[in-house]
Design a protein around this motif. Sequence first.
Motif, PDB file in Angstrom:
ATOM      1  N   TYR A  88      11.350  23.784  31.101  1.00 43.00           N
ATOM      2  CA  TYR A  88      10.328  22.854  30.629  1.00 43.00           C
ATOM      3  C   TYR A  88      10.319  21.582  31.469  1.00 43.00           C
ATOM      4  N   PHE A  89       9.149  20.973  31.594  1.00 38.62           N
ATOM      5  CA  PHE A  89       9.052  19.637  32.177  1.00 38.62           C
ATOM      6  C   PHE A  89       9.268  18.624  31.070  1.00 38.62           C
ATOM      7  N   SER A 148       4.988  16.941  23.917  1.00 37.97           N
ATOM      8  CA  SER A 148       4.124  17.011  25.095  1.00 37.97           C
ATOM      9  C   SER A 148       4.762  17.737  26.270  1.00 37.97           C
ATOM     10  N   ASP A 149       6.026  18.151  26.172  1.00 36.11           N
ATOM     11  CA  ASP A 149       6.658  18.897  27.260  1.00 36.11           C
ATOM     12  C   ASP A 149       5.920  20.223  27.491  1.00 36.11           C
ATOM     13  N   PHE A 150       6.001  20.725  28.709  1.00 39.33           N
ATOM     14  CA  PHE A 150       5.271  21.958  29.010  1.00 39.33           C
ATOM     15  C   PHE A 150       6.140  22.882  29.866  1.00 39.33           C
ATOM     16  N   VAL A 151       5.794  24.169  29.814  1.00 39.63           N
ATOM     17  CA  VAL A 151       6.611  25.203  30.446  1.00 39.63           C
ATOM     18  C   VAL A 151       6.316  25.282  31.949  1.00 39.63           C
ATOM     19  N   ASP A 176     -12.616  20.090  30.382  1.00 38.29           N
ATOM     20  CA  ASP A 176     -11.582  20.683  29.539  1.00 38.29           C
ATOM     21  C   ASP A 176     -10.272  20.874  30.292  1.00 38.29           C
ATOM     22  N   ASN A 177     -10.281  20.671  31.621  1.00 41.86           N
ATOM     23  CA  ASN A 177      -9.037  20.721  32.392  1.00 41.86           C
ATOM     24  C   ASN A 177      -8.267  19.400  32.361  1.00 41.86           C
ATOM     25  N   ILE A 178      -8.929  18.318  31.947  1.00 39.72           N
ATOM     26  CA  ILE A 178      -8.304  16.991  32.029  1.00 39.72           C
ATOM     27  C   ILE A 178      -6.972  16.966  31.284  1.00 39.72           C
ATOM     28  N   THR A 182      -3.404  16.653  33.578  1.00 41.79           N
ATOM     29  CA  THR A 182      -2.367  15.679  33.204  1.00 41.79           C
ATOM     30  C   THR A 182      -0.988  16.207  33.598  1.00 41.79           C
ATOM     31  N   ASN A 183      -0.762  17.484  33.332  1.00 35.34           N
ATOM     32  CA  ASN A 183       0.524  18.092  33.664  1.00 35.34           C
ATOM     33  C   ASN A 183       0.701  18.274  35.173  1.00 35.34           C
TER      34      ASN A 183
END
Length: 473
Positions: free
Chosen positions: A155-156, A193-196, A246-248, A253-254
Amino acid sequence: MENKLSFYNTLTRKVEKFVPNVDGKVAMYTCGPTVYHFAHIGNLRSYICEDLLEKTLRYIGYDVKRVMNITDVGHLSSDADTGEDKMLKGAKREHKTVMEIAKFYTDAFFSDCKKLNIKTPDVVEPATNCIPEFIHMITVLLEKGYAYEAGGNIYFDTSKLEEYYVFSNQSEKELLVGVRDDVDEDENKRNKSDFVLWFTKSKFDDQELKWESPWGIGYPGWHIECSCISMKHLGEYMDIHCGGVDNIFPHHTNEIAQSESYLGHKWCNFWFHVHHLNDKSGKMSKSKGDFLTVSLLESKNYNPVVYRMFCLQSHYRKPLEFSYEVLDNMSAAYDKRVKRIGTLKRDGEVDQAKFDAYRAQFEAALCDDLNSSMAITVLYDMLKDDMSDATKFALAESFDQVLSLDLTTAHAAKEADNGVDAELEAFVLAKIEERKAAKKEKDFAKADAIRAELLEKGIVIEDTREGVKWKKA
């Protein structure tokens, strides 16, 4: 070179004069399709407007290198890294392998783009080509302390950033509208808000595409793809990154979070986003079941280029509502313009002063935040001007380098399809005017005789509220 172009930069939330990192050159990136289904015309609005931006840049003298990814792995049904993999979903639906699905819908996407006169980017890279690049970036992020392992996934860690929500002053809760599915929260995350960055065999065991990695057999998260593919082909500094609104969040962001943490400096200066296409029920989406495609428009006898014109008549930053009634009106307007251009005489001298003046107006419209509607108005005004046909034709050719509406070729192509040449068309139009004059003089016998004469030559005419229409029998 002179920096003429201004457009809205989502990062700064204002219209700004475009200044590239290297004078005269533009490094441009487009978020490409996830190739699990046909693109609907809402998706394609973004690509039309991005194509407009690229062609405007080239028209005013920039050397552009544009890169686009193909997402053939890693994009889950929720943009927040939860739910079913979109590619796997497509494979199950059609009883094919993921790579068969990817190949079929990649080809379908580029076929649609060709019909809409969207230029193929200079580099197109499938995500599955870049697994070593993904693994390298994730390794560096782990080493720098921006990533962590939990539950078998990498994860980030967004808590390590001074600012994560770079595109907006909105709260996290408001931004989460970007997460389109109602799904269970991932309990492995330290922060919501962390992402894989990388999934392993601990999750989604039915995932067809997996690779060896330092963290186990698995596959990349969606967000890592664009960062790595853009850096592979454009380097550490990018001028313009494009996508739909919708990509924003969370995708772009990520991308910024991981890219700038990896690089240690600012990554991209300008962010260009295109607004949604809606129908009367709201934003177009594949999840609704039936959705509008280029093929569907063709089946209803619409020229796909008319849809391009429909999009260009609106501003890219405004929502656009689709209806067949509006498309009908656009089709009539398009046919009228290309017919007018098709009848221009191409021989003779070009009035250079007139040419330069209209080209300057056209450029000014495009450079004013890509005001494509005003650019088309310049085309209309030019066609009404009192100047030589040769000048008008040269301007139409010039404008079409950006508009890409087949302005100088569509009428001839239609004539060829209908088996009507220019000589026959001129004869028919003259007879229609002669018949119109006869009817005005109440000489109905002569009017009927002209109709019969045309019919003998295989031409059927029809009186309508819009005027006389004709076609080959």
